[in-house]
Every structure is written in C-alpha cells, then in structure tokens.
Motif scaffolding. Structure first.
Motif, PDB file in Angstrom:
ATOM      1  N   TYR A 138      11.489 -99.441  47.587  1.00  0.00           N
ATOM      2  CA  TYR A 138      12.543 -98.194  47.473  1.00  0.00           C
ATOM      3  C   TYR A 138      12.576 -97.623  48.798  1.00  0.00           C
ATOM      4  O   TYR A 138      11.597 -97.725  49.444  1.00  0.00           O
ATOM      5  N   LYS A 139      13.608 -97.145  49.022  1.00  0.00           N
ATOM      6  CA  LYS A 139      14.161 -96.307  50.280  1.00  0.00           C
ATOM      7  C   LYS A 139      14.501 -94.814  50.022  1.00  0.00           C
ATOM      8  O   LYS A 139      15.244 -94.773  49.121  1.00  0.00           O
ATOM      9  N   GLY A 140      13.928 -93.828  50.575  1.00  0.00           N
ATOM     10  CA  GLY A 140      14.238 -92.496  50.487  1.00  0.00           C
ATOM     11  C   GLY A 140      13.736 -91.656  51.548  1.00  0.00           C
ATOM     12  O   GLY A 140      13.337 -92.232  52.631  1.00  0.00           O
ATOM     13  N   PHE A 141      13.879 -90.375  51.185  1.00  0.00           N
ATOM     14  CA  PHE A 141      13.582 -89.400  52.181  1.00  0.00           C
ATOM     15  C   PHE A 141      12.586 -88.586  51.657  1.00  0.00           C
ATOM     16  O   PHE A 141      12.352 -88.398  50.193  1.00  0.00           O
ATOM     17  N   ASN A 142      11.901 -87.494  52.074  1.00  0.00           N
ATOM     18  CA  ASN A 142      11.152 -86.433  51.864  1.00  0.00           C
ATOM     19  C   ASN A 142      12.005 -85.182  51.488  1.00  0.00           C
ATOM     20  O   ASN A 142      12.799 -84.962  52.309  1.00  0.00           O
ATOM     21  N   TYR A 143      11.695 -84.673  50.560  1.00  0.00           N
ATOM     22  CA  TYR A 143      12.554 -83.322  50.142  1.00  0.00           C
ATOM     23  C   TYR A 143      11.798 -82.158  49.688  1.00  0.00           C
ATOM     24  O   TYR A 143      11.052 -82.255  48.819  1.00  0.00           O
ATOM     25  N   GLY A 144      11.716 -81.084  50.480  1.00  0.00           N
ATOM     26  CA  GLY A 144      10.962 -79.862  50.204  1.00  0.00           C
ATOM     27  C   GLY A 144      11.426 -79.068  49.153  1.00  0.00           C
ATOM     28  O   GLY A 144      12.619 -79.399  48.923  1.00  0.00           O
ATOM     29  N   ALA A 145      10.827 -78.203  48.290  1.00  0.00           N
ATOM     30  CA  ALA A 145      11.347 -77.295  47.303  1.00  0.00           C
ATOM     31  C   ALA A 145      12.016 -76.132  47.923  1.00  0.00           C
ATOM     32  O   ALA A 145      12.813 -75.373  47.233  1.00  0.00           O
ATOM     33  N   LEU A 146      11.889 -75.792  49.122  1.00  0.00           N
ATOM     34  CA  LEU A 146      12.316 -74.647  49.905  1.00  0.00           C
ATOM     35  C   LEU A 146      13.176 -74.768  50.929  1.00  0.00           C
ATOM     36  O   LEU A 146      12.978 -75.935  51.727  1.00  0.00           O
ATOM     37  N   PHE A 147      14.011 -73.916  51.261  1.00  0.00           N
ATOM     38  CA  PHE A 147      14.782 -73.833  52.642  1.00  0.00           C
ATOM     39  C   PHE A 147      14.034 -73.434  53.604  1.00  0.00           C
ATOM     40  O   PHE A 147      12.843 -72.700  53.209  1.00  0.00           O
ATOM     41  N   ASN A 148      14.273 -73.501  54.711  1.00  0.00           N
ATOM     42  CA  ASN A 148      13.221 -72.796  55.774  1.00  0.00           C
ATOM     43  C   ASN A 148      13.178 -71.422  55.902  1.00  0.00           C
ATOM     44  O   ASN A 148      12.345 -70.971  56.573  1.00  0.00           O
ATOM     45  N   ASN A 149      14.050 -70.956  55.058  1.00  0.00           N
ATOM     46  CA  ASN A 149      13.744 -69.076  55.028  1.00  0.00           C
ATOM     47  C   ASN A 149      12.826 -68.896  53.717  1.00  0.00           C
ATOM     48  O   ASN A 149      12.821 -67.937  53.594  1.00  0.00           O
ATOM     49  N   GLN A 150      12.400 -69.983  53.050  1.00  0.00           N
ATOM     50  CA  GLN A 150      11.372 -69.972  51.889  1.00  0.00           C
ATOM     51  C   GLN A 150      12.118 -69.696  50.507  1.00  0.00           C
ATOM     52  O   GLN A 150      11.698 -69.140  49.730  1.00  0.00           O
ATOM     53  N   ALA A 151      13.430 -69.629  50.773  1.00  0.00           N
ATOM     54  CA  ALA A 151      14.249 -69.458  49.339  1.00  0.00           C
ATOM     55  C   ALA A 151      14.228 -70.817  48.565  1.00  0.00           C
ATOM     56  O   ALA A 151      14.579 -71.974  49.184  1.00  0.00           O
ATOM     57  N   PRO A 152      14.246 -70.930  47.344  1.00  0.00           N
ATOM     58  CA  PRO A 152      14.200 -71.855  46.450  1.00  0.00           C
ATOM     59  C   PRO A 152      15.444 -72.715  46.470  1.00  0.00           C
ATOM     60  O   PRO A 152      16.493 -72.289  46.223  1.00  0.00           O
ATOM     61  N   LYS A 153      15.272 -74.167  46.575  1.00  0.00           N
ATOM     62  CA  LYS A 153      16.498 -74.828  46.285  1.00  0.00           C
ATOM     63  C   LYS A 153      16.831 -74.827  44.708  1.00  0.00           C
ATOM     64  O   LYS A 153      16.144 -74.917  43.995  1.00  0.00           O
ATOM     65  N   ALA A 154      18.366 -74.774  44.677  1.00  0.00           N
ATOM     66  CA  ALA A 154      18.583 -74.976  43.181  1.00  0.00           C
ATOM     67  C   ALA A 154      19.043 -76.378  43.065  1.00  0.00           C
ATOM     68  O   ALA A 154      19.049 -77.170  43.762  1.00  0.00           O
ATOM     69  N   GLN A 155      19.476 -76.956  41.478  1.00  0.00           N
ATOM     70  CA  GLN A 155      19.890 -78.167  41.123  1.00  0.00           C
ATOM     71  C   GLN A 155      20.793 -78.646  42.114  1.00  0.00           C
ATOM     72  O   GLN A 155      21.085 -79.792  42.622  1.00  0.00           O
ATOM     73  N   TYR A 204      23.357 -82.068  46.166  1.00  0.00           N
ATOM     74  CA  TYR A 204      23.928 -82.407  47.531  1.00  0.00           C
ATOM     75  C   TYR A 204      23.209 -83.263  48.462  1.00  0.00           C
ATOM     76  O   TYR A 204      23.865 -83.957  49.169  1.00  0.00           O
ATOM     77  N   GLU A 205      21.831 -82.956  48.568  1.00  0.00           N
ATOM     78  CA  GLU A 205      21.143 -83.793  49.558  1.00  0.00           C
ATOM     79  C   GLU A 205      21.103 -85.261  49.043  1.00  0.00           C
ATOM     80  O   GLU A 205      20.904 -86.180  49.867  1.00  0.00           O
ATOM     81  N   PHE A 206      20.744 -85.431  47.732  1.00  0.00           N
ATOM     82  CA  PHE A 206      20.512 -86.741  47.385  1.00  0.00           C
ATOM     83  C   PHE A 206      21.775 -87.562  47.445  1.00  0.00           C
ATOM     84  O   PHE A 206      21.830 -88.874  47.724  1.00  0.00           O
ATOM     85  N   LYS A 207      23.238 -87.151  47.121  1.00  0.00           N
ATOM     86  CA  LYS A 207      24.276 -87.554  47.388  1.00  0.00           C
ATOM     87  C   LYS A 207      24.593 -87.778  48.918  1.00  0.00           C
ATOM     88  O   LYS A 207      25.061 -88.892  49.209  1.00  0.00           O
ATOM     89  N   ALA A 236      18.560 -82.608  39.113  1.00  0.00           N
ATOM     90  CA  ALA A 236      19.295 -83.197  40.055  1.00  0.00           C
ATOM     91  C   ALA A 236      19.196 -84.799  40.284  1.00  0.00           C
ATOM     92  O   ALA A 236      20.329 -85.396  40.524  1.00  0.00           O
ATOM     93  N   ALA A 237      18.105 -85.208  39.889  1.00  0.00           N
ATOM     94  CA  ALA A 237      17.767 -86.635  40.163  1.00  0.00           C
ATOM     95  C   ALA A 237      18.355 -87.444  38.981  1.00  0.00           C
ATOM     96  O   ALA A 237      19.207 -88.391  39.178  1.00  0.00           O
ATOM     97  N   VAL A 238      18.428 -86.718  37.803  1.00  0.00           N
ATOM     98  CA  VAL A 238      19.124 -87.278  36.494  1.00  0.00           C
ATOM     99  C   VAL A 238      20.585 -87.411  36.905  1.00  0.00           C
ATOM    100  O   VAL A 238      21.130 -88.301  36.264  1.00  0.00           O
TER     101      VAL A 238
END
Length: 327
Positions: A23-40, A45-48, A83-85
């Motif tokens: 498997y090949k992938g990246f690490n993904y945090g749950a928050l943006f760098n301003n600490q706002a939560p990421k939405a689905q 967007y990132e996975f694509k 988002a993964a689904v």
C-alpha cells in the motif's frame, strides 16, 4: 449509500492488487493548520489529488489517519471515513493514545460507530489499525511532550491494544492487523519489547533530516534511513514493519548536515520511496501538502500552499531506476 455488486467486486480486485504491491499513501491530519476541522469534502479533495499525482501511476490509493474522532466533537466519526468510502481510498486507521483513558474510550466509541454506520463499504477499505502514534517516543527523555499529549507507557498501550481487539471482534474489522506507530528509536529500546509482542505489525517513523547526532546529509540519507529500518526489523520479533512516516523537507532550517530544498527532497524520494516501492513495503509518506495556506517550516509537502488543483509538485515523483536500495 448503495453500492452495486459489480462496483464492490471491482473494489475487491483493486484491494487485492494493492495489497500484493504494497500500500502507498500519505499521512492526513484531522485539522487544517489554523486548527479548523476538515470536512468530508476536504478529505475527498485530498484523496483525489493523491491519486492524480503525476509520475506515480495512480499508486497513492491509501491514507494514514491519526484519530477516529471528528475535530470539535467528543466522539463523532472522523469525516475522513465517509470520504474514503466515497473515493475508494484504503485506510490505515489511527486511534490517538496519548491523551488518557477517557479520550481513548472516545476513540473506541467512534471506531464502533464507523463500523455500524458504514458497514463493509468502510471495513473492506481498512488495511490496518494503529493504536497510538509516537507515544513511546514522547515519554522518553529525548521525546517532545506537546499539547496533543505527553505519551503513554508500554502497559497503557498494551491495554489499549487489547481494548481495540475486543472492540473489533465479531465485526467487519475482525482479523484486520492491529499495530502501533512509533519512532525507530522507540522500537530499538528493549524496554518496549512487550508492546511489540502485542502487535501484528510495527509502523516505523524515521526522518534522517532530524537525526542530527548522525551523518545526516542527503548523501547519507538512504543509509541513515535503512539503518533505522534495519534496527526496527531486528526489534520486530519477526512481525511486518510498515513505513508510516518519512520524507525530506523542501523548506526548513539546516539540521546538522541536512539541508532542506526541493533537489534534496527529490533525491530522498528516489533513494528511499522508490526503493521501498520496489520491495513492496507498505509506505505512508509525509506528506502530500503540509498546509493549504501559510508558510510552515519545516515544510515536507510535495505540494506547497494553495489550491491543489492549480499546483504542480515541487519535484519529480517518477522512479528512474537509479535508487540505492538497502533492504
């Protein structure tokens, strides 16, 4: 969300192929760098974007997560799961283990909710479950205690691993490998061997850039990385070692002999990523994009700040065949 039998069959074929190739992938945090939560939509967007990376043949179909909990909630399911689904992205799940028993109980609650809410559309995408991330490193004298938590003792992690196995028993995640992610130095410390005994796999984090007590120039980076990998393998008790974090920054201060720039990041990609790929080692790179906006330092992102759809990678991601493998 409904899935046709043909789509599910196609997904199963893709999963089998990826497992055989590593498997090949990246690490993904749950928050943006301003600490706002990421939405689905943000995760989709990132996975694509990862799957569309030029020069990679669409190989980056997996994501490593650090938590199961959506930012700003007590124990709601992380939006990366739907988002993964939606994008058929494989998952190395993460349960945060450095914030105490009550918080870990919330991680288990969110894990169970994801199973019941998304069923096999979710569980079939899971390649493994990591209980914790660098918890052993944080409790060592050289570890970095931070606002996310000051680590967990070996006996605490073993307890959390047991809780995780109980939580997934008789569910679609039963039989999925349960592991832990930590620095190679934590595994190389024999006082942590009981944790290794409780695992199905070891997730290893290694950054030659930060190994300032060693010869860590880019010319030595391949050797420095594989010294860390080999040490982890020796400590693994024969269990699989996955590379869960590594990379080289494009921007950042010079660390001993290590210089951050795009040319060196390209060399590290060729020598380390391409050799791991050739050996079919499960690898989760750090990272696709350090921050969507702002100027982080160090910055390990393949993409700089901005809209991923308008950016180009900072260096070539092709594997030319000139990598220096040492596996």
């Amino acid at each position: 969300m409904r899935f046709s039998s043909s789509l599910l069959a196609a997904a199963a074929i893709i999963t089998t192929t990826n497992a055989q190739n590593g498997y090949k992938g990246f690490n993904y945090g749950a928050l943006f760098n301003n600490q706002a939560p990421k939405a689905q939509a943000d995760f989709e967007y990132e996975f694509k974007a990862a799957k569309a990376l030029p020069g990679t043949n669409g190989d980056f179909t997996a994501a490593r997560l650090y938590t199961m909990i959506q930012g700003g909630t007590t124990n709601s399911v992380l939006s990366a799961i739907p988002a993964a689904v939606a994008t058929n992205t494989h998952l190395l799940l993460g349960l945060w283990a450095s914030a105490g028993d009550a918080q870990f109980a919330n991680e288990i609650t969110a894990l169970k909710a994801a199973i019941s809410t998304y069923g096999t559309a979710f569980t079939n995408l899971v390649v493994g479950i990591s209980v914790g991330s660098e918890d052993l490193y944080r409790i060592t004298p050289t570890g970095i205690a931070n606002k996310a938590g000051a680590g967990a003792q070996p006996k605490t992690l073993i307890n959390y691993i047991s809780q995780t196995r109980s939580a997934i028993a008789n569910t679609g995640l039963a039989g999925k490998p349960v592991g832990h992610v930590d620095t190679w130095t934590a595994y190389d410390n024999s006082s942590n061997s009981a944790v290794v005994s409780a695992l199905d796999f070891l997730g290893m984090d290694a950054y030659p850039y930060f190994q300032t007590t060693m010869a860590n120039s880019i010319a030595n980076a391949n050797s420095t990385f594989y010294d860390a990998y080999d040490a982890t393998v020796r400590a693994s008790q024969g269990k699989p070692v996955w590379v869960t974090e590594t990379g080289w920054p494009v921007i950042g201060a010079t660390q001993n002999q290590a210089v951050a720039n795009a040319a060196n990041a390209r060399i590290y990609w060729e020598d380390v990523y391409c050799s791991l790929s050739a050996k079919k080692v499960n690898t989760f790179w750090y990272m696709l994009q350090e921050a969507q906006y702002g100027n982080p330092s160090p910055d390990f992102g393949i993409y700089g700040a901005g809209d991923l759809s308008t950016l180009t990678p900072r260096y070539s991601l092709t594997c030319s065949g000139s990598a220096k493998p040492r596996l």
